[in-house]
Design an enzyme around this catalytic site. Sequence first.
Site, PDB file in Angstrom:
ATOM      1  N   ARG A 101       0.828  -1.205   0.000  1.00  0.00           N
ATOM      2  CA  ARG A 101       0.000   0.000   0.000  1.00  0.00           C
ATOM      3  C   ARG A 101       0.855   1.245   0.000  1.00  0.00           C
ATOM      4  O   ARG A 101       1.922   1.298   0.602  1.00  0.00           O
ATOM      5  CB  ARG A 101      -0.894   0.008   1.236  1.00  0.00           C
ATOM      6  N   CYS A 103       0.071   5.499   0.714  1.00  0.00           N
ATOM      7  CA  CYS A 103      -0.939   6.439   1.201  1.00  0.00           C
ATOM      8  C   CYS A 103      -0.340   7.831   1.119  1.00  0.00           C
ATOM      9  O   CYS A 103       0.733   8.081   1.684  1.00  0.00           O
ATOM     10  CB  CYS A 103      -1.341   6.112   2.635  1.00  0.00           C
TER      11      CYS A 103
END
Length: 124
Positions: A101, A103
């Site tokens: 991920r 972000c």
Amino acid sequence: MEIVQTNQAPAAIGPYSQGIVVNNLFYSSGQIPLTAEGTLVEGDIKVQAHQVFKNLQAVLEAAGASLETVVKATVFIKNMDEFGQLNEVYGEYFHTHKPARSCVEVARLPKDVLLEIEVVALVK
């Protein structure tokens, strides 16, 4: 290349598709907290994140994938001070399977929402 479209998630609000499958990989467009009917979900980041995940689940299913086959997620968040609250909701959907991920905090998102998430997943 296969275009993915489902009425279980909001229609694209521009000249793009909900997602594309290429070589057994599904690439989603960013999902924001709109209902399938196109109504903006009001509320804090947790409320909006749950709607985003509902949309992601719908487009993943239409592509023949699922949250369990996501290999990469990209999260765009309006305020990094809400990162912890976002992670609480994110962890409800990725509790055992934890894809890679990124972000990033952004200045503005479509319709002034608090977050947008896109994913890449393996198609079953």
